[in-house]
Motif scaffolding. Sequence first.
Motif, short mmCIF file in Angstrom:
data_model
loop_
_atom_site.label_atom_id
_atom_site.label_comp_id
_atom_site.label_asym_id
_atom_site.label_seq_id
_atom_site.Cartn_x
_atom_site.Cartn_y
_atom_site.Cartn_z
N ILE A 65 0.86 -1.17 0.00
CA ILE A 65 0.00 0.00 0.00
C ILE A 65 0.90 1.22 0.00
O ILE A 65 1.78 1.36 0.85
N LYS A 70 -3.62 5.78 -0.95
CA LYS A 70 -4.52 6.00 -2.09
C LYS A 70 -4.34 4.94 -3.17
O LYS A 70 -5.17 4.84 -4.07
N VAL A 71 -3.23 4.24 -3.12
CA VAL A 71 -2.91 3.27 -4.16
C VAL A 71 -2.40 2.00 -3.51
O VAL A 71 -1.62 2.05 -2.56
N GLY A 72 -2.87 0.86 -4.00
CA GLY A 72 -2.41 -0.40 -3.46
C GLY A 72 -2.33 -1.47 -4.52
O GLY A 72 -2.97 -1.37 -5.57
N ALA A 73 -1.52 -2.48 -4.24
CA ALA A 73 -1.39 -3.60 -5.17
C ALA A 73 -1.29 -4.88 -4.37
O ALA A 73 -0.77 -4.90 -3.26
N MET A 74 -1.81 -5.94 -4.94
CA MET A 74 -1.71 -7.26 -4.33
C MET A 74 -1.33 -8.23 -5.44
O MET A 74 -1.84 -8.13 -6.56
N TYR A 195 -4.71 -4.09 -8.80
CA TYR A 195 -4.20 -2.73 -8.63
C TYR A 195 -5.38 -1.81 -8.36
O TYR A 195 -6.30 -1.76 -9.17
N PHE A 196 -5.38 -1.16 -7.21
CA PHE A 196 -6.47 -0.24 -6.86
C PHE A 196 -5.92 1.16 -6.67
O PHE A 196 -4.94 1.35 -5.96
N ARG A 197 -6.58 2.12 -7.30
CA ARG A 197 -6.29 3.53 -7.02
C ARG A 197 -7.61 4.16 -6.64
O ARG A 197 -8.62 3.95 -7.34
N GLY B 59 -10.82 8.52 -0.17
CA GLY B 59 -10.86 7.23 0.49
C GLY B 59 -9.48 6.63 0.65
O GLY B 59 -8.47 7.33 0.50
N VAL B 60 -9.46 5.34 0.97
CA VAL B 60 -8.18 4.65 1.15
C VAL B 60 -8.23 3.26 0.53
O VAL B 60 -9.30 2.69 0.34
N VAL B 61 -7.05 2.76 0.23
CA VAL B 61 -6.88 1.35 -0.14
C VAL B 61 -6.21 0.69 1.05
O VAL B 61 -5.28 1.25 1.64
N MET B 74 -7.55 -7.09 -0.51
CA MET B 74 -7.32 -5.67 -0.66
C MET B 74 -8.68 -5.01 -0.90
O MET B 74 -9.51 -5.56 -1.62
N ARG B 192 -14.82 -1.66 -3.80
CA ARG B 192 -14.43 -2.94 -4.41
C ARG B 192 -13.45 -3.66 -3.50
O ARG B 192 -12.89 -3.08 -2.58
N PHE B 196 -7.37 -13.00 -2.87
CA PHE B 196 -6.46 -13.99 -3.50
C PHE B 196 -6.17 -15.10 -2.50
O PHE B 196 -5.82 -14.83 -1.35
#
Lengths: 201, 201
Positions: A65, A70-74, A195-197, B59-61, B74, B192, B196
Motif C-alpha cells: 500500500i 490512495k494506491v495499493g497492489a496485491m 491494482y487499486f487507485r 478514500g483509502v486502499v 485488498m 471494491r 487472493f
Amino acid sequence: MAITAGDVKALRDRTGAGMMDCKAALAQAEGDVDKAVEILRVKGQASAAKRAGRGTDEGVVSAYIHANDKVGAMVEVQCETDFVARNEDFKSFAYQVALHVAATGPRVVSAEDIAEDERDAERRVFEQKAREEGKPDNVLERIVEGQLSKWAKEVALLEQPHVNTDKHEGKTIEEMRGELAAKTGENVRIARFAYFRVGEE
Amino acid sequence: MAITAGDVKALRDRTGAGMMDCKAALAQAEGDVDKAVEILRVKGQASAAKRAGRGTDEGVVSAYIHANDKVGAMVEVQCETDFVARNEDFKSFAYQVALHVAATGPRVVSAEDIAEDERDAERRVFEQKAREEGKPDNVLERIVEGQLSKWAKEVALLEQPHVNTDKHEGKTIEEMRGELAAKTGENVRIARFAYFRVGEE
C-alpha cells in the motif's frame, strides 16, 4: 461432442470433483462446462470446494500500500513447494513485485494476456493516428504493428523494468523472475495481481 | 406488504442510510417511501438526504495478508473528503474490512452485485436439488427463493457479520459501515475488493 482432457482439467480445477465424475458430467452436459458445473453441484460432487484450491501450486500473496493510502497492489506469486514459498528471497520478490505494481499500475501480467478486442481497439487508434499524420499505406501496417507491440510491452508487468532501477539494476520483472527461478530451482510464476487507485474503479 | 430490493435501493439513494436501516424503515412505514425517509431522519440515519448522492472520490486502499502468506485481501473504501480519509476510525474500518474479506472470501460487495446469470445458475441448482428431494411443486418456488436469498446474503460482503464477532459485537459489515457514516457525517462506500488465495486463480 468430443470432450478434451483440457475440458476435464478445467472442470476439475473449478469444482474439485474427481476425474471420472467430471468426464461424466461433461458428457451429460454435451461439453458445456457451466452446465457440467451445475450437474456436479446438484450431485454434491462439487461443493464450495470451488474455493478449496485443489491446485498443488504453492506460493505467497503479497501486498503493498503506497504511503498515502490512495494506491495499493496485491500479487500472487507461485512456486512448486512450500519450502520455496517460505524462502526469504521468494517472499522478497513477491513484495518487490507488489511495490512495482503499485507504482506503475500495469494492465496484464504478460503481453499475451491482453484481450483480443482490447488489442484491436488500440490498433484502430494507432491506425487512425498514423493516417492523420499522412503515413503512406505501404508503411502504415508496419508502423502500427510496431506501436502496438511497444504498447503491449508497456502495459505488461513482466516486460517492465522494476521501478526501483537502482536497486534492481534496470532489470525487468521477467528477468528478476527468471533469476529467482534459477536460484530456487523451481518454476516461479506471477499468477495474478490487483491494482487499486482510489476513485479509479 | 412486499418490500422490493428496488424500494430499498431508492431509499438508500435518497437518504444515504444503510441497507438494513432502510429495510426496517420501509417495513415500519408499510412500504411508503416518503414516510420511511421521515422515520430515518428522525432516527438521524438520514441527515436530510445531505449524504445522498454526494460524491465519494476520496478514500483509502487497505490490505490484509494472512499470517501464512497464502491468503490476502485488498479493499477500496471511499468517503467524501480527504479529511475523513485520514481519520483513524476510517482507516481502521478499511483495515477491518480487508481482514474480514481475507477470512471469508466473499464474492460481491452487495447482494445486488451478483450477476443475473450467476443467480440463475444458482437457482437452477437449488431447484433441481429440491425436485430430487421430492419437494412438491406448490412449495418448490418458495423453498428455492428462500435458499437463493440465503445464499446471496452469504456471499455478499455487506451482509456478513464481521468475522471478529467479539470485537464487533456480531455487527455486519453494512452495520459497521452505517455507523461510520453516521459518525463521520460522510457517505462511506466499499467500492471494491480483491481476494487472493494461492492456487485458486
